[in-house]
Design a protein around this motif. Sequence first.
Motif, PDB file in Angstrom:
ATOM      1  N   MET A 346       0.833  -1.200   0.000  1.00 41.29           N
ATOM      2  CA  MET A 346       0.000   0.000   0.000  1.00 41.29           C
ATOM      3  C   MET A 346       0.868   1.251   0.000  1.00 41.29           C
ATOM      4  N   TYR A 347       0.630   2.118  -0.979  1.00 43.78           N
ATOM      5  CA  TYR A 347       1.290   3.414  -0.982  1.00 43.78           C
ATOM      6  C   TYR A 347       0.320   4.418  -0.373  1.00 43.78           C
ATOM      7  N   ALA A 348       0.630   4.919   0.823  1.00 45.54           N
ATOM      8  CA  ALA A 348      -0.268   5.853   1.502  1.00 45.54           C
ATOM      9  C   ALA A 348       0.178   7.280   1.220  1.00 45.54           C
ATOM     10  N   VAL A 349      -0.772   8.109   0.796  1.00 46.60           N
ATOM     11  CA  VAL A 349      -0.407   9.462   0.372  1.00 46.60           C
ATOM     12  C   VAL A 349      -1.517  10.446   0.752  1.00 46.60           C
ATOM     13  N   SER A 350      -1.085  11.641   1.169  1.00 48.15           N
ATOM     14  CA  SER A 350      -2.044  12.673   1.570  1.00 48.15           C
ATOM     15  C   SER A 350      -2.178  13.716   0.459  1.00 48.15           C
ATOM     16  N   VAL A 351      -3.394  14.177   0.230  1.00 45.58           N
ATOM     17  CA  VAL A 351      -3.687  15.168  -0.820  1.00 45.58           C
ATOM     18  C   VAL A 351      -4.415  16.334  -0.155  1.00 45.58           C
ATOM     19  N   ASN A 352      -3.885  17.546  -0.314  1.00 43.22           N
ATOM     20  CA  ASN A 352      -4.537  18.670   0.364  1.00 43.22           C
ATOM     21  C   ASN A 352      -5.665  19.276  -0.477  1.00 43.22           C
ATOM     22  N   ASP A 353      -6.408  20.200   0.119  1.00 43.01           N
ATOM     23  CA  ASP A 353      -7.582  20.758  -0.554  1.00 43.01           C
ATOM     24  C   ASP A 353      -7.230  21.487  -1.849  1.00 43.01           C
ATOM     25  N   GLU A 354      -6.094  22.180  -1.833  1.00 40.78           N
ATOM     26  CA  GLU A 354      -5.711  22.915  -3.042  1.00 40.78           C
ATOM     27  C   GLU A 354      -5.457  21.926  -4.193  1.00 40.78           C
ATOM     28  N   THR A 356      -6.721  19.016  -4.431  1.00 41.40           N
ATOM     29  CA  THR A 356      -8.002  18.383  -4.761  1.00 41.40           C
ATOM     30  C   THR A 356      -8.769  19.241  -5.770  1.00 41.40           C
ATOM     31  N   ARG A 357      -8.837  20.540  -5.488  1.00 42.47           N
ATOM     32  CA  ARG A 357      -9.548  21.452  -6.403  1.00 42.47           C
ATOM     33  C   ARG A 357      -8.869  21.493  -7.776  1.00 42.47           C
ATOM     34  N   GLN A 358      -7.537  21.563  -7.740  1.00 39.71           N
ATOM     35  CA  GLN A 358      -6.762  21.613  -8.977  1.00 39.71           C
ATOM     36  C   GLN A 358      -7.001  20.341  -9.815  1.00 39.71           C
ATOM     37  N   THR A 359      -7.111  19.208  -9.135  1.00 32.97           N
ATOM     38  CA  THR A 359      -7.321  17.932  -9.826  1.00 32.97           C
ATOM     39  C   THR A 359      -8.697  17.880 -10.479  1.00 32.97           C
ATOM     40  N   ILE A 360      -9.719  18.399  -9.780  1.00 37.18           N
ATOM     41  CA  ILE A 360     -11.068  18.423 -10.361  1.00 37.18           C
ATOM     42  C   ILE A 360     -11.043  19.236 -11.661  1.00 37.18           C
ATOM     43  N   LYS A 361     -10.303  20.354 -11.612  1.00 42.41           N
ATOM     44  CA  LYS A 361     -10.208  21.242 -12.766  1.00 42.41           C
ATOM     45  C   LYS A 361      -9.448  20.573 -13.923  1.00 42.41           C
ATOM     46  N   GLU A 362      -8.281  20.026 -13.612  1.00 42.67           N
ATOM     47  CA  GLU A 362      -7.439  19.453 -14.672  1.00 42.67           C
ATOM     48  C   GLU A 362      -8.045  18.206 -15.303  1.00 42.67           C
ATOM     49  N   ALA A 363      -8.647  17.347 -14.481  1.00 50.04           N
ATOM     50  CA  ALA A 363      -9.239  16.109 -15.013  1.00 50.04           C
ATOM     51  C   ALA A 363     -10.352  16.444 -15.995  1.00 50.04           C
ATOM     52  N   TRP A 364     -11.098  17.501 -15.680  1.00 51.37           N
ATOM     53  CA  TRP A 364     -12.181  17.911 -16.574  1.00 51.37           C
ATOM     54  C   TRP A 364     -11.623  18.516 -17.853  1.00 51.37           C
ATOM     55  N   LYS A 365     -10.600  19.373 -17.688  1.00 52.18           N
ATOM     56  CA  LYS A 365     -10.030  20.059 -18.845  1.00 52.18           C
ATOM     57  C   LYS A 365      -9.347  19.089 -19.801  1.00 52.18           C
ATOM     58  N   SER A 366      -8.529  18.203 -19.253  1.00 51.31           N
ATOM     59  CA  SER A 366      -7.710  17.380 -20.143  1.00 51.31           C
ATOM     60  C   SER A 366      -8.393  16.073 -20.537  1.00 51.31           C
ATOM     61  N   CYS A 367      -9.291  15.531 -19.746  1.00 49.08           N
ATOM     62  CA  CYS A 367      -9.874  14.210 -20.063  1.00 49.08           C
ATOM     63  C   CYS A 367     -11.392  14.191 -20.063  1.00 49.08           C
ATOM     64  N   LYS A 368     -12.046  15.347 -19.845  1.00 54.57           N
ATOM     65  CA  LYS A 368     -13.508  15.365 -19.686  1.00 54.57           C
ATOM     66  C   LYS A 368     -13.953  14.362 -18.620  1.00 54.57           C
ATOM     67  N   LEU A 369     -13.116  14.239 -17.605  1.00 53.91           N
ATOM     68  CA  LEU A 369     -13.431  13.355 -16.482  1.00 53.91           C
ATOM     69  C   LEU A 369     -14.012  14.195 -15.350  1.00 53.91           C
ATOM     70  N   MET A 370     -15.258  13.910 -14.972  1.00 55.13           N
ATOM     71  CA  MET A 370     -15.908  14.677 -13.895  1.00 55.13           C
ATOM     72  C   MET A 370     -15.690  13.966 -12.565  1.00 55.13           C
ATOM     73  N   LEU A 371     -14.971  14.654 -11.671  1.00 54.35           N
ATOM     74  CA  LEU A 371     -14.710  14.094 -10.346  1.00 54.35           C
ATOM     75  C   LEU A 371     -15.331  14.984  -9.283  1.00 54.35           C
ATOM     76  N   GLU A 372     -15.654  14.403  -8.129  1.00 53.46           N
ATOM     77  CA  GLU A 372     -16.030  15.207  -6.961  1.00 53.46           C
ATOM     78  C   GLU A 372     -14.856  15.102  -5.975  1.00 53.46           C
ATOM     79  N   PRO A 373     -14.887  15.832  -4.870  1.00 54.77           N
ATOM     80  CA  PRO A 373     -13.681  15.917  -4.034  1.00 54.77           C
ATOM     81  C   PRO A 373     -13.076  14.577  -3.582  1.00 54.77           C
ATOM     82  N   HIS A 374     -13.896  13.569  -3.235  1.00 53.19           N
ATOM     83  CA  HIS A 374     -13.329  12.303  -2.740  1.00 53.19           C
ATOM     84  C   HIS A 374     -12.607  11.543  -3.847  1.00 53.19           C
TER      85      HIS A 374
END
Length: 456
Positions: A346-354, A356-374
């Motif tokens: 198991m690779y355990a890793v922490s992701v902060n809120d900033e 998380t928000r950036q990932t929601i934005k990038e996943a949508w922009k580059s892959c049309k992947l809609m994610l929610e915070p979790h």
Amino acid sequence: MSEPVLYYSTNLKTEKQNFRDALLTGQAPDRGLFMPCSIPLISREELREMSKMQYYEIAHIVGQKFLSDQIPSFELLNIVQDAYNFPVPVERVYNRNYVMRLDQGPTASFKDFAARMMGRLMQYFLSLESRELLILTATSGDTGSAIANAFYGLDNIKVAILYPKEEVTERQRKQMTTLDKNIRVISVNGKFDDCQAMVKKAFADEDLSRLPMSSANSINIGRLIPQSVYYIYAYAKLADTNSDERIAFSVPSGNFGDLMGGLIAKNMGVPVRKFVVATNENDEVPVYWQTGQYRTIVPSRNCISSAMNVGHPSNMARVVAMYGGIMDEKGVIHKEPDLERMRRDMYAVSVNDEETRQTIKEAWKSCKLMLEPHGAVAWRGLHKNFDLHREDASPLQLNVCLETAHPAKFPGEIKEILGIDPELPESMQDLDRREETFYSINNDYSEFKQYLSENY
Ligand SMILES: *Cc1c(COP(=O)(O)O)cnc(C)c1O
């Protein structure tokens, strides 16, 4: 048929029990958590056959392995067919990286998978003895709505849910209050902790001892076995089972029940290369991996992936037990687990809120992947693993990221980040038109007690 599976307590001070008793008891009397004494195996041949099966058929096979001495096969089949009447989409994003959407159940969170199965199993065992149960639960939102919907209309089970008046969203409230029948909802003019304290007090109250009260909280063993099924499903659907291909999963984690389902699947024989254990800023587990010191976080940190704001995961004792250690309910380690093997698996890793928000934005922009915070925490965790372990980033590797809630459950956040209003899933579409029923009390135990005495 396989050997009956018995359940021991992680604190080792309770007699081994069968599934029925462990399910109806919840927490072991020694305050430990029930764990299977042995884990049944799935053969390569079975995995191969599952590639053509529907979700409920796979749930039936997995369930039988654990429960063949507890419930007849046809009864179990009825239960899984009824519980899993919604799709489980697996979307390819790029290369061999997939997102599995566990958000198509009635409350649009992955908690439906466990709660629906647990409710129906409880109903089955209770009906055999013409027994009744009154489930009392306090909720800060998601668990209450999943339990309310999963237990709605079941025989022999009544449910009373307390929620803090000002602390749940309108949608979360409506998911509980528009049901009625055997589900009673009580709005408390107080905080989540007040609701939880009232439930605890009721359990301990002599005057109420005539009521067959029980809880349906997240540590019930009845929730873990159903959560191993979607890992097996994903492998059977996506992997090349002829070449024994290995798979990695990224799991957005709070209380680690979801991860425990994955560990059970791995121990059953699914060739899992790695779990990416992605947490938000509550990083007690990533820090434990790094330092070998486990320190709970009190109070837990508030992040936008709110269902993962946990400073001491309630299933941590089980994860430690899986690796040969002993941890008590307070998080004190009495026997060290094999930390080296934990770090490898198991690779355990922490992701902060900033991030998380950036990932929601990038996943949508580059892959049309809609994610929610979790789900975004898990997607980011997967990519942090790619950055650190280049061999895992190969386009040939199979990776599955779990999306545990529907974006429409977080309309404010998604609107702010992406400027779009995510479409409501079908199950939530008529929520606004349904009538609400709930009872209101002050933050006063005697009012709650009176309600229980008069209504049950
Ligand atoms: C409960 C929850 C989680 C965390 O799952 P655990 O089993 O507690 O680790 C993640 N995402 C969502 C949406 C949840 O509701």
